[in-house]
Design a protein around this motif. Sequence first.
Motif, PDB file in Angstrom:
ATOM      1  N   PRO A 133      -8.222 -56.126  10.080  1.00 23.79           N
ATOM      2  CA  PRO A 133      -9.475 -55.616   9.497  1.00 23.79           C
ATOM      3  C   PRO A 133      -9.987 -54.363  10.205  1.00 23.79           C
ATOM      4  O   PRO A 133     -10.539 -53.467   9.560  1.00 23.79           O
ATOM      5  N   GLN A 134      -9.794 -54.288  11.533  1.00 26.89           N
ATOM      6  CA  GLN A 134     -10.234 -53.099  12.273  1.00 26.89           C
ATOM      7  C   GLN A 134      -9.384 -51.884  11.899  1.00 26.89           C
ATOM      8  O   GLN A 134      -9.909 -50.788  11.669  1.00 26.89           O
ATOM      9  N   LEU A 135      -8.074 -52.066  11.833  1.00 27.81           N
ATOM     10  CA  LEU A 135      -7.192 -50.959  11.457  1.00 27.81           C
ATOM     11  C   LEU A 135      -7.436 -50.543  10.011  1.00 27.81           C
ATOM     12  O   LEU A 135      -7.400 -49.355   9.689  1.00 27.81           O
ATOM     13  N   PHE A 136      -7.702 -51.519   9.149  1.00 27.35           N
ATOM     14  CA  PHE A 136      -8.018 -51.217   7.747  1.00 27.35           C
ATOM     15  C   PHE A 136      -9.303 -50.402   7.659  1.00 27.35           C
ATOM     16  O   PHE A 136      -9.402 -49.451   6.872  1.00 27.35           O
ATOM     17  N   LYS A 140      -9.744 -46.641   6.228  1.00 34.59           N
ATOM     18  CA  LYS A 140     -10.654 -46.431   5.105  1.00 34.59           C
ATOM     19  C   LYS A 140     -11.662 -45.331   5.395  1.00 34.59           C
ATOM     20  O   LYS A 140     -11.987 -44.518   4.512  1.00 34.59           O
ATOM     21  N   THR A 141     -12.174 -45.288   6.626  1.00 36.42           N
ATOM     22  CA  THR A 141     -13.151 -44.255   6.988  1.00 36.42           C
ATOM     23  C   THR A 141     -12.468 -42.945   7.364  1.00 36.42           C
ATOM     24  O   THR A 141     -13.094 -41.892   7.333  1.00 36.42           O
ATOM     25  N   LEU A 208      -9.099 -39.260  15.863  1.00 34.15           N
ATOM     26  CA  LEU A 208      -8.006 -40.102  15.422  1.00 34.15           C
ATOM     27  C   LEU A 208      -8.246 -40.607  14.008  1.00 34.15           C
ATOM     28  O   LEU A 208      -9.318 -41.090  13.682  1.00 34.15           O
ATOM     29  N   SER A 209      -7.233 -40.472  13.182  1.00 29.67           N
ATOM     30  CA  SER A 209      -7.240 -41.095  11.857  1.00 29.67           C
ATOM     31  C   SER A 209      -5.987 -41.950  11.783  1.00 29.67           C
ATOM     32  O   SER A 209      -4.946 -41.601  12.330  1.00 29.67           O
ATOM     33  N   LEU A 210      -6.093 -43.084  11.109  1.00 31.84           N
ATOM     34  CA  LEU A 210      -5.001 -44.041  11.126  1.00 31.84           C
ATOM     35  C   LEU A 210      -4.622 -44.425   9.710  1.00 31.84           C
ATOM     36  O   LEU A 210      -5.488 -44.805   8.921  1.00 31.84           O
ATOM     37  N   PRO A 211      -3.328 -44.338   9.357  1.00 30.55           N
ATOM     38  CA  PRO A 211      -2.908 -44.752   8.020  1.00 30.55           C
ATOM     39  C   PRO A 211      -2.969 -46.253   7.869  1.00 30.55           C
ATOM     40  O   PRO A 211      -2.970 -46.975   8.856  1.00 30.55           O
ATOM     41  N   MET A 212      -3.021 -46.714   6.648  1.00 28.39           N
ATOM     42  CA  MET A 212      -3.065 -48.145   6.359  1.00 28.39           C
ATOM     43  C   MET A 212      -1.828 -48.812   6.932  1.00 28.39           C
ATOM     44  O   MET A 212      -0.698 -48.411   6.640  1.00 28.39           O
ATOM     45  N   PRO A 213      -1.972 -49.874   7.820  1.00 26.04           N
ATOM     46  CA  PRO A 213      -0.830 -50.440   8.496  1.00 26.04           C
ATOM     47  C   PRO A 213      -0.025 -51.425   7.662  1.00 26.04           C
ATOM     48  O   PRO A 213       1.006 -51.878   8.085  1.00 26.04           O
ATOM     49  N   VAL A 214      -0.532 -51.839   6.516  1.00 25.09           N
ATOM     50  CA  VAL A 214       0.195 -52.808   5.697  1.00 25.09           C
ATOM     51  C   VAL A 214       0.291 -52.311   4.264  1.00 25.09           C
ATOM     52  O   VAL A 214      -0.437 -51.429   3.865  1.00 25.09           O
TER      53      VAL A 214
END
Length: 214
Positions: A133-136, A140-141, A208-214
């Motif tokens: 949920p944190q990575l999601f 998302k943001t 930092l921006s993070l792509p959706m992990p799943v």
Amino acid sequence: MNVFRILGDVSHLLAIIILLLKIQKSKSCAGISGKSQILFALVFTTRYLDLFTTFISVYNTVMKVIFLICAYITVYMIYGKFRKTFDSENDSFRLEFLLVPVTGLSFLENHSFTPLEILWTFSIYLESVAILPQLFMISKTGEAETITTHYLFFLGLYRALYIANWVWRYYTEDFYDQIAIVSGVVQTIFYCDFFYLYVTKVLKGKKLSLPMPV
């Protein structure tokens, strides 16, 4: 007890302290997934029920109590004290997508079919996906505050050190726990993209921006 486990515990505790200080200092839980924190509180609660049945060592007992207290303080800060700053709109991961399969798996794959053992197994499986949920939320943001990335880094480092701990125990004690090792590896995989972005962006002072992990 070996150095990898101690360093893993220290890294885990440091991650939680960083998160609590971030919330308290800024008086805001913006960017923090309350759902991930609920899952971590559930992880500690179901895993540390042996506090009432088994004494291993003073160190073991103290660390378990600290993790439990910190987990519930974090949840209280997010949903109680600083609830007005909580970004519920972006913290939208559906927990049933994690809780239902984890619950089913804990009944199917465990060391022994007893209540405490099933709950311990549940905690191991749940911890491996509790960060989603944190990575999601970050994906998302589109970005994360630097202090939040430090929290995630030390959380991921804790899991990586625990894998080293299991390798050490396998070679020195002939100890092997397939459930814990496989779950730990799965959890570490979820952090791989984050570790790369942390080194290439955060440590260089970039957002930092993070792509959706799943």
